[in-house]
Design a protein around this motif. Sequence first.
Motif, PDB file in Angstrom:
ATOM      1  N   THR B 149      59.043  76.127  68.399  1.00 24.55           N
ATOM      2  CA  THR B 149      58.461  74.828  68.722  1.00 24.55           C
ATOM      3  C   THR B 149      57.097  74.998  69.393  1.00 24.55           C
ATOM      4  O   THR B 149      56.126  74.334  69.022  1.00 24.55           O
ATOM      5  CB  THR B 149      59.416  74.051  69.654  1.00 24.55           C
ATOM      6  N   TRP B 152      54.330  76.236  66.951  1.00 23.83           N
ATOM      7  CA  TRP B 152      54.451  75.553  65.653  1.00 23.83           C
ATOM      8  C   TRP B 152      53.198  75.701  64.789  1.00 23.83           C
ATOM      9  O   TRP B 152      53.260  76.199  63.661  1.00 23.83           O
ATOM     10  CB  TRP B 152      54.773  74.082  65.917  1.00 23.83           C
ATOM     11  N   ASP B 195      64.987  68.207  67.092  1.00 27.02           N
ATOM     12  CA  ASP B 195      63.561  67.893  66.987  1.00 27.02           C
ATOM     13  C   ASP B 195      62.843  68.876  66.058  1.00 27.02           C
ATOM     14  O   ASP B 195      62.023  68.478  65.228  1.00 27.02           O
ATOM     15  CB  ASP B 195      62.893  67.915  68.372  1.00 27.02           C
ATOM     16  N   GLU B 198      64.024  68.247  62.438  1.00 19.63           N
ATOM     17  CA  GLU B 198      63.530  66.956  61.951  1.00 19.63           C
ATOM     18  C   GLU B 198      62.035  67.074  61.602  1.00 19.63           C
ATOM     19  O   GLU B 198      61.587  66.577  60.562  1.00 19.63           O
ATOM     20  CB  GLU B 198      63.744  65.882  63.017  1.00 19.63           C
ATOM     21  N   ARG B 199      61.306  67.751  62.457  1.00 26.39           N
ATOM     22  CA  ARG B 199      59.873  67.921  62.213  1.00 26.39           C
ATOM     23  C   ARG B 199      59.628  68.718  60.933  1.00 26.39           C
ATOM     24  O   ARG B 199      58.758  68.378  60.123  1.00 26.39           O
ATOM     25  CB  ARG B 199      59.248  68.631  63.416  1.00 26.39           C
ATOM     26  N   ARG B 202      60.602  66.399  57.968  1.00 29.63           N
ATOM     27  CA  ARG B 202      59.712  65.241  57.817  1.00 29.63           C
ATOM     28  C   ARG B 202      58.276  65.656  57.462  1.00 29.63           C
ATOM     29  O   ARG B 202      57.626  65.034  56.644  1.00 29.63           O
ATOM     30  CB  ARG B 202      59.672  64.439  59.126  1.00 29.63           C
ATOM     31  N   GLU B 203      57.814  66.748  58.088  1.00 28.18           N
ATOM     32  CA  GLU B 203      56.392  67.094  57.919  1.00 28.18           C
ATOM     33  C   GLU B 203      56.138  68.233  56.930  1.00 28.18           C
ATOM     34  O   GLU B 203      55.050  68.329  56.378  1.00 28.18           O
ATOM     35  CB  GLU B 203      55.790  67.487  59.283  1.00 28.18           C
ATOM     36  N   LYS B 204      57.098  69.133  56.777  1.00 29.97           N
ATOM     37  CA  LYS B 204      56.862  70.322  55.947  1.00 29.97           C
ATOM     38  C   LYS B 204      57.982  70.508  54.932  1.00 29.97           C
ATOM     39  O   LYS B 204      58.541  71.602  54.810  1.00 29.97           O
ATOM     40  CB  LYS B 204      56.767  71.581  56.837  1.00 29.97           C
ATOM     41  N   GLU B 227      69.500  61.253  63.269  1.00 29.23           N
ATOM     42  CA  GLU B 227      68.226  61.764  62.744  1.00 29.23           C
ATOM     43  C   GLU B 227      68.380  62.288  61.313  1.00 29.23           C
ATOM     44  O   GLU B 227      67.518  62.079  60.465  1.00 29.23           O
ATOM     45  CB  GLU B 227      67.680  62.889  63.627  1.00 29.23           C
TER      46      GLU B 227
END
Lengths: 143, 487
Positions: B149, B152, B195, B198-199, B202-204, B227
């Motif tokens: 994290t 990142w 988190d 999810e990131r 959602r993002e990658k 989530e």
Amino acid sequence: MEPEPTLQPLKHIVPAAQNNINTKFILLDKGKVTLEGQYKTCLALVADETAAVHFQMWGDECNAFEPGDIIHLANDIFSYSRNNLVLRAGKRGKAEKVGEFTMSFVETPNLSEIRWGPDPCDSRKYVQQAVISPYSRVFSSPH
Amino acid sequence: MLIKVLLHEAENPLEITLREAFCCLEPKLRPPFPLTIPTQQDYLDLNRAILYGVLCEPHFAKVHIKHLHGVITDGYEYFTSILIKIVNELYFKLVDSVKRQLIWVTHEMVNVLAVGFDDLLVALMRQIVGGDFGEENLWLCFEMVNLFTSKWDYFIEEEPLVLSSALYVFLRLLADHCRVLSIPKIEALRQMEIDFCERMLREKLYLCLRIGRDLVRLLQDLVHVPEFRAIWKDLLYNLSAFRTDGFVDISQIYSTRTSKFYFLLRITPEMESQMRFLMSDVNFGSQKRYQIWFAKKFLALPERKTVLVDIVRFICCAHHPSNEIIHSDIIPRWAIIGWLLKCGVKNYVEANLKLALFYDWLFFDENVDNVMNIEPAILLMVNSIPKYVDVTHSLLEFLFILLDNYDIERKEILLRGVSTAFCSLVRKGVVQSLDALTSCDMLSPFLKERLGKLLSETQFPLVPSLFVKCEKSSSLHTDYTKAGCSN
């Protein structure tokens, strides 16, 4: 470090009043820990790819070794102790855990279940006379 | 002191070489450092000595690492390789303060982009034990998720693939972490893991897709978490939310076989070596004691048993025995899985175990998949008939439940996958025919009827011959391990 003495396969060990056994085996089963005088003692079934034998543990060895442990013996003795033929470290020998699990074994012949007698050619030596039992009579197999 | 040595335990050779290097070079490990260029051997010794210093002398760690930065000429490759060796061979024996230092030096190796730092991170993640809620294990989870994290952007830039591995690990751990409520400290950890995942999703998403179909298997185990339920919905109905070019349907994930690399991420090296030993060196009939030892060590606590799912995936997809072993007396993979199924697990673990066993069946495609991945399930079903027909019955029944329910909107894909799987198994000679199942008196007529229907309905020209014993199959049988595509 000192050069390691060659390890003997279990099937080659012969009873003798000498601390001359260097070998490696896997511990298959443990009996109950009992007190002999002030010392703890515990009988175990051990084996390698060639044979099985009863191993007499003493003192803190009794709690240090568990089934599945691979144990290296240096200068140990294979002899009669209270009429039972057992492998043990004795005062001069050493038993050390060197690994776990990844060692093949057979449960027969069991050298502690063989009747040994003096060698007709050399009375100081023992030879196998008869098989008392192919498998340990003390420890049962889980099969 | 590097490791805890128990009474009557032999010294560890790796620890000895590190300690000896340190003792030998200790006077040279304090400033001012000599400016001479070391020989190759001295260089390796110095690496070992500094490493031992970093791990065992926390108060001098910064001095040691500065020293290391000054002498390094190989991009930290050797230094990192010993770190990996320590993690793989000694992690569970390390003294607690050494574990703390290990994480600290790992951050250092990431910062300098050491050659092999990604393998070091993978090695550390493998030491996280699934279903272990002990403080030490949760600490390692926290340190790893914290590392991913906090760095990142750095990983995205430098080594994005290691994030795919981390996602696999944390999705899998979350399945365990979301099932317990009463453990203090786990809540904060769980939220960090959520988190991070999810990131990633959602993002990658393009990085997540690298995992392949097992990504879906892991996600579905988490749909009860809000989530992930939201992500799952978007994956099914709102793909534009992910802004990923070329990704138009979830079936694209189904069709990507997951590399065996991912399955190794969720079993420790010790489990791996014991499992591989069982399946390469132990004769069928002599396995009982090994099974008892393995279960005592790794499966004693009920919450630890979820690792069985990872072991089944490992066996099916990452341990493919040679033909020599297949034709020897060594215990076959299907028998090991039969044992694992009987390890007394809760219902949801049992369902996940069966799903793990059949997962590649659902999407089987001869161009992508390896028949060895689906071999254990068919052999377990066929070989269980004589003595354990209940196993055969429950497996076949489960397979049909999957066909009906796993993805209601994409039933055709599953139907094609499963019938191709049956076809390939017969054609490659894994089983000579499916007679054993289709004409088994002990199986329920309902299941036999469904199986017959499935096999006759498929549009594959090969299918009719499934009911006829294939004359050539004995010769084919010898070579079926070579038949699939390799990993």
